[in-house]
Design an enzyme around this catalytic site. Structure first.
Site, short mmCIF file in Angstrom:
data_model
loop_
_atom_site.label_atom_id
_atom_site.label_comp_id
_atom_site.label_asym_id
_atom_site.label_seq_id
_atom_site.Cartn_x
_atom_site.Cartn_y
_atom_site.Cartn_z
N ASP B 94 3.33 22.30 -1.54
CA ASP B 94 4.30 22.69 -0.51
C ASP B 94 4.50 24.20 -0.61
O ASP B 94 3.90 24.87 -1.46
CB ASP B 94 5.60 21.90 -0.65
CG ASP B 94 6.31 22.16 -1.97
OD1 ASP B 94 5.86 23.03 -2.75
OD2 ASP B 94 7.32 21.49 -2.23
N ASP B 266 3.94 12.15 1.70
CA ASP B 266 4.18 12.29 0.26
C ASP B 266 5.61 11.90 0.00
O ASP B 266 6.47 12.06 0.88
CB ASP B 266 3.98 13.73 -0.22
CG ASP B 266 5.21 14.57 0.08
OD1 ASP B 266 5.38 14.99 1.24
OD2 ASP B 266 6.05 14.76 -0.83
N CYS B 304 -0.43 -8.48 -6.04
CA CYS B 304 -0.78 -7.10 -6.35
C CYS B 304 -1.91 -7.02 -7.37
O CYS B 304 -1.96 -7.82 -8.31
CB CYS B 304 0.46 -6.37 -6.88
SG CYS B 304 0.15 -4.64 -7.33
N CYS B 306 -2.66 -4.23 -9.25
CA CYS B 306 -2.52 -3.09 -10.17
C CYS B 306 -2.56 -3.55 -11.63
O CYS B 306 -2.38 -4.73 -11.92
CB CYS B 306 -1.24 -2.31 -9.88
SG CYS B 306 0.25 -3.05 -10.60
N CYS B 309 0.57 -5.50 -12.74
CA CYS B 309 0.68 -6.88 -12.24
C CYS B 309 -0.45 -7.78 -12.76
O CYS B 309 -0.27 -8.98 -12.87
CB CYS B 309 0.72 -6.89 -10.71
SG CYS B 309 2.31 -6.28 -10.09
N HIS B 335 2.71 0.53 -10.74
CA HIS B 335 2.84 -0.51 -9.71
C HIS B 335 3.34 0.06 -8.38
O HIS B 335 2.80 -0.24 -7.31
CB HIS B 335 3.77 -1.63 -10.17
CG HIS B 335 4.13 -2.53 -9.03
ND1 HIS B 335 3.28 -3.49 -8.55
CD2 HIS B 335 5.22 -2.55 -8.22
CE1 HIS B 335 3.82 -4.07 -7.50
NE2 HIS B 335 5.01 -3.53 -7.27
#
Lengths: 368, 368
Positions: B94, B266, B304, B306, B309, B335
């Site tokens: 930014d 973002d 999920c 990930c 998980c 996660h």
């Protein structure tokens, strides 16, 4: 119950030092082995996947802490500690004794056990040898410890009394064990007194445990006293069973312990130092908060193969430390644990190749 | 300098929604894309390796924070941000404007720039458009932002003044850029006022930036106001350049933003929530401190994929939270970021397959 056989194969010996393989239900441990500590069912700041990647084989978890939180029943309900914390490799639990006896004013000992107050909420609890085994069986580690009393190392009267109580409790632990898939280790006590250590080693060795732990060391005595006690004890403990020096520790202590016949070590040092910005190397410690690292593009240790050293500069790690970013603890923990694992791997290789003395001398030339 | 071409290929469109590929020097971004935030050159509690494993492609870093600590010169000296933080994929910085204007009493604005006091040590600093570009060029991100002023969204007079200043500064940023390997995005301002937003979008679009950001939203206005402004702005911004909605956010906002033609998002939300024990799922949030999870062997989200998980139970995660273990923040961050990445992946696929409306309806049936 009759202790089942947990095989310990000796691969090589040099003097008292040994390289071996200890077979557990969750895999073989190549000894000498160093166990990072996962007090509350997590090695702080590190995932099990990261631990696997750096080659950890054995993790220690603390019975006292897990008994209080989340409770042994809950862990058992979740399939045991391996499943709960997702560490599919060997786990060792301590007996809870050391933590309970460290509570000072908050505990009361009798021949049958110890009544203590929780450090979390002050609630009253009681550990006996039977209770410790019951909890450890619910946790389900591959290696359990007999419930022992750790005395002040220089108080002979107390050391003797604690040792005798430890022996009586060791026998009760053996009787209390019902699960055949966990190795139970007896613990040698006796402070800094050679005759007590000798008597304790003989007594514990005669009870037929799967392995033997050496307790009550690295608790305030000098290094020469610790090494002397190791020599006394390891001359007596049978060679065909693994020896575990509890709560040790520094690179120097690993080198000296292995030289004197120790096979298993554990310590919070690498992860605790990491949370205080100290990186361990075989050339000494590095304080990453130090401004000298601010512009340093080198890794912590150019000879190190860990994720942290393969990827990150000292400048970046110092930035994380200064900025109080959690990633600092993770990356330094990965490095520090890797360093001790690499140390014992090197030690094992040196024993196998018959050059332990020269290797140890090289390691010990630095202030570690 | 003349802005070099950063190609943005549109793959598919459905209404205003688009699926595309934005080509950057550190790799292609499949849009819509969500960028986790690495404020201080680290996505909090997560390693770059873990970010790669969950499929992150773009990371945002904050110019204001990195300017103050460790300093843009140091980052440049270490080879730039990609090398410093070991993120070899695209990075967006930014302009520093949003943070500086958030300092309230600690900053003073004039036509040329902003003088402000550091939140770390109170020292005085000054940002101008030229300074922001200079810092961002030293950081070396693939995508830079023009220095803008973010006003109170409901203050028309201030919004107009800030918008005009943002336009003047945008032109100065373009002039200040010297590196051809960084895409510079202009920022549209204008509060909640359609005519200002329209004028700002036309003005910024006419300047020939590589992409366009929509600033000053998600800063206190209502959701309908935010969505209305997106519709006004995205009808004007050219279709052949990516559109970035700054600091957004929630699953609902991603779905509604993509529907209205936004390509890049973002937000700190997934990692910030994780450090406060909240797990994001496409069925709503879960507070892992809640006692209801104490005995739950299920993962956060059974659908999920990930690491968290695939491996860990809610019971274990709750234990980590209660025991204040750092691993909790790591595992929940993994996660949560995965969940938003998966959301935009699904959105992209739905656009490509021409079923965005039905997909969005399914996602929005839950309170997110």
């Amino acid at each position: 119950m009759t202790e089942p056989a947990f095989l310990f194969d000796l691969i090589a010996r040099q003097g008292m030092a040994r390289a071996g393989v200890f077979h557990t239900p969750h895999g073989d441990l190549m000894t000498p082995v160093f166990a990072p500590v996962g007090t509350q069912a997590t090695v702080k700041a590190v995932t099990p996947q990261q631990l696997e990647e750096i080659g950890a084989s054995l993790v220690l978890a603390n019975t006292y802490h897990l008994y209080l939180r989340p409770g042994a029943e809950l862990v058992a309900e979740m399939g045991g500690l391996h499943c709960f914390m997702q560490w599919p490799h060997p786990i060792l639990t301590d007996s809870g004794g050391f933590q309970v006896f460290s509570l000072a004013d908050m505990r009361k000992i009798d021949e049958d056990g110890v009544t203590f107050k929780s450090h979390i909420d002050g609630s009253t609890h009681r550990f006996t040898p039977e209770k410790s085994i019951d909890i450890q069986q619910k946790l389900g580690a591959d290696i359990m410890m007999a419930f022992d009393e750790c005395a002040e190392p220089y108080d002979r009267t107390y050391s003797e009394r604690a040792m005798l109580r430890t022996h009586a409790w060791a026998e009760r632990c053996k009787q209390a064990q019902t699960r055949p898939d966990q190795a139970l280790f007896g613990i040698v006590q006796g402070g800094v007194f050679a005759d007590l250590r000798q008597y304790s080693a003989q007594t514990i060795a005669g009870m037929g445990f799967s392995g033997h732990a050496i307790g009550g060391l690295s608790v305030g005595e000098t290094k020469p006293e610790m090494y002397a006690m190791l020599e006394v004890v390891n001359c007596i403990l049978p060679e065909n069973k693994p020896r575990y020096l509890m709560g040790v520790g520094t690179p120097q202590d690993l080198v000296e312990g292995i030289r004197r016949g120790v096979d298993i070590f554990d310590c919070v040092l690498p992860t605790r130092l990491a949370r205080h910005q100290a990186a361990m190397t075989l050339n000494g410690r590095i304080n990453l908060l130090n401004a000298v690292h601010a512009h340093d593009p080198r890794p912590i240790d150019e000879a190190c193969g860990c994720y942290t050293c393969r990827k990150f500069s000292r400048a970046y790690l110092r930035h994380l430390v200064v900025a109080k970013e959690m990633l600092a603890a993770t990356l330094i923990s990965i490095h520090n644990v890797y360093t001790l694992l690499e140390l014992v791997r090197q030690a094992r290789q040196a024993i196998i190749e018959g050059r332990y003395g020269a290797w140890a001398e090289k390691i010990l030339q630095h202030e570690l």
